[in-house]
Design an enzyme around this catalytic site. Structure first.
Site, PDB file in Angstrom:
ATOM      1  N   ASP A   1       0.841  -1.204   0.000  1.00  0.00           N
ATOM      2  CA  ASP A   1       0.000   0.000   0.000  1.00  0.00           C
ATOM      3  C   ASP A   1       0.877   1.255   0.000  1.00  0.00           C
ATOM      4  OD1 ASP A   1       0.887  -0.190   2.588  1.00  0.00           O
ATOM      5  OD2 ASP A   1      -1.082  -0.035   3.529  1.00  0.00           O
TER       6      ASP A   1
ATOM      7  N   GLU B   1      -1.628  -5.460   8.468  1.00  0.00           N
ATOM      8  CA  GLU B   1      -0.868  -4.843   9.553  1.00  0.00           C
ATOM      9  C   GLU B   1      -1.588  -5.050  10.882  1.00  0.00           C
ATOM     10  OE1 GLU B   1      -0.048  -0.725   8.748  1.00  0.00           O
ATOM     11  OE2 GLU B   1       0.895  -1.173   6.816  1.00  0.00           O
TER      12      GLU B   1
ATOM     13  N   GLU C   1       8.899  -4.297  10.570  1.00  0.00           N
ATOM     14  CA  GLU C   1       9.380  -3.021  10.024  1.00  0.00           C
ATOM     15  C   GLU C   1       9.948  -2.140  11.122  1.00  0.00           C
ATOM     16  OE1 GLU C   1       6.632  -1.066   7.385  1.00  0.00           O
ATOM     17  OE2 GLU C   1       7.870   0.745   7.248  1.00  0.00           O
TER      18      GLU C   1
HETATM   19  O1  KIV Z   1       3.565  -1.146   1.690  1.00  0.00           O
HETATM   20  C1  KIV Z   1       4.751  -1.497   1.741  1.00  0.00           C
HETATM   21  O2  KIV Z   1       5.583  -1.155   0.905  1.00  0.00           O
HETATM   22  C2  KIV Z   1       5.151  -2.320   2.882  1.00  0.00           C
HETATM   23  C3  KIV Z   1       6.621  -2.599   3.025  1.00  0.00           C
HETATM   24  C4  KIV Z   1       7.301  -1.416   3.594  1.00  0.00           C
HETATM   25  C5  KIV Z   1       6.879  -3.819   3.824  1.00  0.00           C
HETATM   26  O3  KIV Z   1       4.350  -2.740   3.639  1.00  0.00           O
END
Ligand code: KIV
Length: 271
Positions: free
Chosen positions: A51, A122, A189
């Site tokens: 996203d 998430e 992250e």
């Molecule tokens: O949306 C994204 O690019 C992510 C990465 C940073 C893992 O979730």
């Protein structure tokens, strides 16, 4: 036999095997056909339709505005390009939090309409019900803990997460809960490297880090960041493998100059 049938596709089982045998997993984001074709041909294991498209493709300040329809559009472009990599699609903000029925129907839409191979969500224990419901439909789920950009307004900042013991312990419990629920992997992250290593040693499923050090089972970066397309973003964890901002700027300026001077097109470049 077609060329494609000779390629051994990466699956969630491949990733588990890689962890079991100590081979590092490679993952990059991808949002469009042309870039995804190059990334896949290069031999990446996983393409994440992140996203982060909200930031790097659409220019939003956060990942919150991107919609389910827009994620499906990006994901279907990537899927059409890919022959080998596992395609993971981020479930966008608002499509799964707080309502497991809605979460399931969002995940089903992603799988049906984009052809992606799995989804990423998430959060930890607070979204376990949604994760479990999605898993009952046979849709593989990748977790995402630590800095979770969809909660930026709760955190208030993008600094390193889980530096304090209480938050670190909570993150370990979340990782265990995601594993117990049936997630096939977890992204960590921007957390301290020693904590990420501990999580990778505690759970059996693959842990893929971004800004989480080298003690995990694989790494992910945002493709525009590692190519150096955005010259304003240089966090400590980012290694830039190119400086495409400068190279693209040079190419665009040369083109402008060649058109303006009448040098392009020349006699060989016309019919
Ligand atoms: O949306 C994204 O690019 C992510 C990465 C940073 C893992 O979730």
């Amino acid at each position: 036999m077609s060329v494609h049938s000779e390629i051994k596709k990466v699956t969630t089982h491949t990733l588990q095997e890689m962890k079991n045998t100590g081979r590092k997993i490679t993952m990059l984001t991808g949002y469009d056909f042309s870039m995804a074709r190059i990334i896949d041909t290069a031999g990446i294991d996983v393409i994440l339709v992140g996203d982060s498209a909200s930031n790097v493709m659409a220019g939003h300040e956060t990942t919150l505005p991107i919609t389910l329809d827009q994620m499906i559009y990006h994901a279907s472009s990537v899927v059409r390009a890919v022959n080998r990599a596992l395609v993971v699609v981020d479930m966008p903000f608002g499509s799964y939090q707080g309502n497991s029925k809605e979460a399931l129907s969002s995940a089903i839409r992603i799988m049906k309409e984009s052809g992606g191979h799995s989804v990423k969500m998430e959060g930890g224990i607070e979204i376990i019900e949604s994760i479990k419901r999605i898993l009952t439909a046979g849709i593989p789920v990748m977790g995402h803990l630590g800095l979770t950009p969809q909660s930026i307004y709760k955190f208030g900042t993008y600094v390193v997460r889980a530096k304090e013991e209480e938050e670190a312990n909570r993150l370990i419990e979340d990782a265990k809960a995601l594993e117990a629920a049936g997630c096939f992997a977890i992204v960590l992250e921007k957390i301290p490297a020693h904590l990420a290593k501990l999580v990778a040693e505690t759970v059996q499923i693959p842990i893929i880090g971004i800004g989480a050090g080298n003690g995990v089972d694989g790494q992910v970066l945002v493709v525009h960041d590692m190519l150096g397309i955005n010259n304003e973003f240089s966090p400590r964890f980012l290694r830039k493998y190119n400086n495409l901002y400068e190279q693209m700027m040079k190419a665009f300026q040369e083109y402008i100059s060649d058109v303006q001077s009448g040098d392009f097109p020349n006699e060989k470049e016309q019919y």
